[in-house]
Structures are given as structure tokens and as C-alpha cells.
Design a protein around this motif. Structure first.
Motif, short mmCIF file in Angstrom:
data_model
loop_
_atom_site.label_atom_id
_atom_site.label_comp_id
_atom_site.label_asym_id
_atom_site.label_seq_id
_atom_site.Cartn_x
_atom_site.Cartn_y
_atom_site.Cartn_z
N SER A 29 1.95 6.70 13.99
CA SER A 29 1.08 6.65 15.27
C SER A 29 1.97 5.76 16.38
CB SER A 29 -0.07 6.09 15.08
OG SER A 29 0.22 4.60 14.57
N ASP B 273 -1.77 10.03 1.05
CA ASP B 273 -3.30 10.29 0.74
C ASP B 273 -3.53 11.87 1.09
OD1 ASP B 273 -6.07 9.54 -0.31
OD2 ASP B 273 -6.45 10.01 1.87
N HIS B 274 -3.17 11.99 2.33
CA HIS B 274 -3.76 13.22 3.05
C HIS B 274 -2.68 14.44 2.03
CE1 HIS B 274 -3.21 16.62 5.67
NE2 HIS B 274 -4.35 16.28 6.15
N VAL C 174 -0.09 9.86 11.60
CA VAL C 174 -0.69 8.93 10.79
C VAL C 174 -0.25 7.45 11.10
CG1 VAL C 174 -0.88 10.58 8.91
CG2 VAL C 174 1.17 9.25 9.25
N GLN C 175 -1.18 6.63 10.47
CA GLN C 175 -0.94 4.97 10.56
C GLN C 175 0.13 4.55 9.69
OE1 GLN C 175 -2.06 3.04 12.94
NE2 GLN C 175 -3.38 4.84 13.81
N SER C 176 0.23 5.26 8.56
CA SER C 176 1.14 4.42 7.42
C SER C 176 1.69 5.63 6.60
CB SER C 176 0.38 3.64 6.77
OG SER C 176 -0.62 4.11 5.98
N GLU D 249 -1.09 6.67 4.29
CA GLU D 249 -2.18 7.80 4.71
C GLU D 249 -1.64 8.89 4.77
OE1 GLU D 249 -4.35 8.87 9.04
OE2 GLU D 249 -3.45 7.03 9.07
N ARG E 278 0.59 -1.00 0.06
CA ARG E 278 -0.04 0.10 -0.15
C ARG E 278 0.84 1.33 0.11
NH1 ARG E 278 -2.25 0.50 6.19
NH2 ARG E 278 -0.29 0.27 7.22
N ASP E 279 1.99 1.21 0.63
CA ASP E 279 2.92 2.31 0.68
C ASP E 279 3.57 2.59 -0.71
OD1 ASP E 279 2.33 2.95 3.56
OD2 ASP E 279 3.96 1.66 4.27
N TYR F 169 0.61 16.23 11.81
CA TYR F 169 -0.34 15.27 11.93
C TYR F 169 0.33 13.96 12.30
CZ TYR F 169 -2.07 18.78 8.32
OH TYR F 169 -2.28 19.79 7.73
N ALA G 85 1.21 3.94 -2.69
CA ALA G 85 0.79 5.42 -2.76
C ALA G 85 1.95 6.26 -3.31
CB ALA G 85 0.76 5.67 -1.14
N TYR H 78 4.59 14.77 9.21
CA TYR H 78 3.61 13.76 9.80
C TYR H 78 4.36 12.58 10.54
CZ TYR H 78 0.69 15.06 5.68
OH TYR H 78 -0.11 15.89 4.93
#
Length: 269
Positions: free
Chosen positions: A236, A258-259, A250-252, A255, A23-24, A248, A27, A233
Motif C-alpha cells: 500500500s 492469506d489471500h 495489500v498492507q503486508s 495479507e 506476522r509475516d 492487488y 504467514a 501484490y
């Protein structure tokens, strides 16, 4: 508009299995497809960064060894920073009494050394992705400028590392920088060398304003980057102080990206 995404590796883009989640990677590809640039900023050596980032086919900028080396996308060294020979030699001499720590001496050519290999050092060596060289005369070699040291890493129990960090800062005021870069690692750097300094140099080369850069990280050696951009960022899983300093949480990396992309698109409306 954000034009450059800067990501740490360990604990941020890379998981504990030394892998990058799909997923990373997806992204990152999405960000590159929208004409953003990528920079990897790590305490690791550039040779390690290349190995970890093999999954990515696109080119990227890199800040290695906490800012001691800065590379462009063409793998050209833009800048490198080393200790004054007398300082690095004295740091090692001073820390000889801290026998509970394993320490490595890193150079800007991505070689790294240990005084004497032990059973305790092997597990830490395995975390570094290139081969270590044993050299018993390392202090003399540093003092004689035979080796150009850019980072000295100490591994051990965090509370003891924090104690040594404070002692080194007192003994070498105005001569070194110190960072807790992992849960069991203290990095000692030349004065005024950090990820933030390396990033500032890269931003200057690229003509970027701080508002055009976003940084993602999880440790204390990332705070110098957070300090120079409003788009920061923290993962977490980070220490509370790191999350407090970030814009911010983030979990990943996915994420965070995406932001970032959502933010950029909002400016285009």
C-alpha cells in the motif's frame, strides 16, 4: 493453483528496522506448511539475503541483485549475468561528473566496491550488510575484465536520479537496464537483466506456469515480475504507478499470503 510465492525484501517483507514482522514470518510458515515454495527476489546481494532470512529455518529460492544471480534451495548458483566490460567501464566514466551521487559497483560473487570512501558514502554503506572495498582504479579493472560487474548502484536525491536515469538510457540505448529500486537508489543493470528475467528462468527450471506464481513487491524493479503473473501484490505504500500495475494492493506480506492461501483453498472445494 499457486505453487510459488515470490517476495521482495526492502519495503515489502523487511521493515525499515531491517526486521521481518512476526506476522509475516508466521504467514510464510503457513504457506510452506501447505506445500508452497518461497523465493526471495531482491536488489540486494545473495549474502545479504541470507543474513536477513536467518529467522526462517526452511529453505528458499533466491533472486539477487535484481536478477543478476539466481539460486536454488541448495544454495547452488543457477545463473549469473554481468555487464560487457567495456559497457560497465563506460557507465562509470560517464557518471564521474555526477558528483552529488554515491555509487557502488557490485559483482556476482557478492563483493562490492567504491572508488573512494567519503563521509557521504558511509551512511549508504551501512545500509548494505556486507563490507565494501575501496578501489580507485575501478574503471580500469572493469575495462580489463579483472572485475565482473553485475550491478551499479547510485544513491542520491530522487529527482536527480531520475534525470540521470533518462540520460543514461539515451546514452546507452540497447546496452543497459535501469530501475529505481528505492526512494533514493538507481540501479543500472546489464541489458535484459531484471527480477522478471531471473524469475522466468526459475519458473522454467521448476516447470511452473505463470498462473502458478504470485509476486509481492513495492518498487519499480518489481514490475518485471508483476508482468509475468496474474497474481501480483503491491504494498500500500508503493508509488501509484506500481499499485496500478499490480492485481492487488495489500498492507503486508501476511495479507498477501492469506489471500493466496484462500485462493488455493477455493480451487480445492
Amino acid at each position: 493453483m499457486i505453487k510459488l510465492i515470490v517476495s521482495d525484501l526492502d519495503g515489502t517483507l523487511m521493515n525499515h528496522a531491517r526486521q521481518i514482522e512476526k506476522r509475516d514470518l508466521d504467514a510464510i510458515e503457513s504457506a510452506l506448511n501447505e506445500d508452497l515454495e518461497l523465493c526471495i527476489a531482491s536488489g540486494r546481494m545473495y549474502s545479504e539475503i541470507k543474513m536477513i532470512m536467518q529467522q526462517l529455518t526452511e529453505r528458499y529460492y533466491a533472486i539477487g541483485q535484481n536478477g543478476a544471480t539466481v539460486y536454488n534451495k541448495e544454495i547452488e548458483l543457477l545463473a549469473s549475468y554481468v555487464f560487457e566490460p567495456e559497457v560497465s567501464s563506460r557507465v562509470l566514466q560517464t557518471t564521474r561528473s555526477f558528483e552529488q551521487f554515491v555509487n557502488f559497483i557490485h559483482c556476482t560473487d557478492d563483493t562490492f566496491y567504491i572508488r573512494k570512501r567519503t563521509e557521504a558514502s558511509l551512511s549508504y554503506e551501512n545500509r548494505i550488510l556486507t563490507a565494501c572495498t575501496e578501489r580507485g582504479d575501478v574503471e580500469t579493472a572493469l575495462a580489463n575484465n579483472e572485475m565482473r560487474c553485475s550491478k551499479i548502484s547510485f544513491f542520491g536525491e530522487l529527482n536527480h536520479l531520475m534525470q540521470m536515469k533518462n540520460e543514461l538510457n539515451d546514452l546507452f540505448t540497447g546496452a543497459i537496464e535501469t530501475f529505481i529500486s528505492d526512494k533514493d537508489c538507481l540501479d543500472v543493470m546489464p541489458l535484459n537483466v531484471s527480477k522478471g528475467v531471473g524469475l522466468s528462468l526459475l519458473m522454467s527450471k521448476l516447470g511452473l506456469h505463470p498462473s502458478e506464481v504470485a509476486c509481492i513487491g513495492d518498487s519499480f524493479n518489481d514490475l518485471s515480475m508483476f508482468a509475468i503473473t496474474e497474481h501480483s501484490y503491491a504494498m500500500s505504500s508503493s508509488h501509484a504507478e506500481i499499485k496500478q500495475k499490480a492485481s492487488y494492493t495489500v498492507q503486508s506480506v501476511a495479507e498477501a499470503i492469506d489471500h493466496i492461501l484462500t485462493y488455493n483453498r477455493s480451487l480445492q472445494q
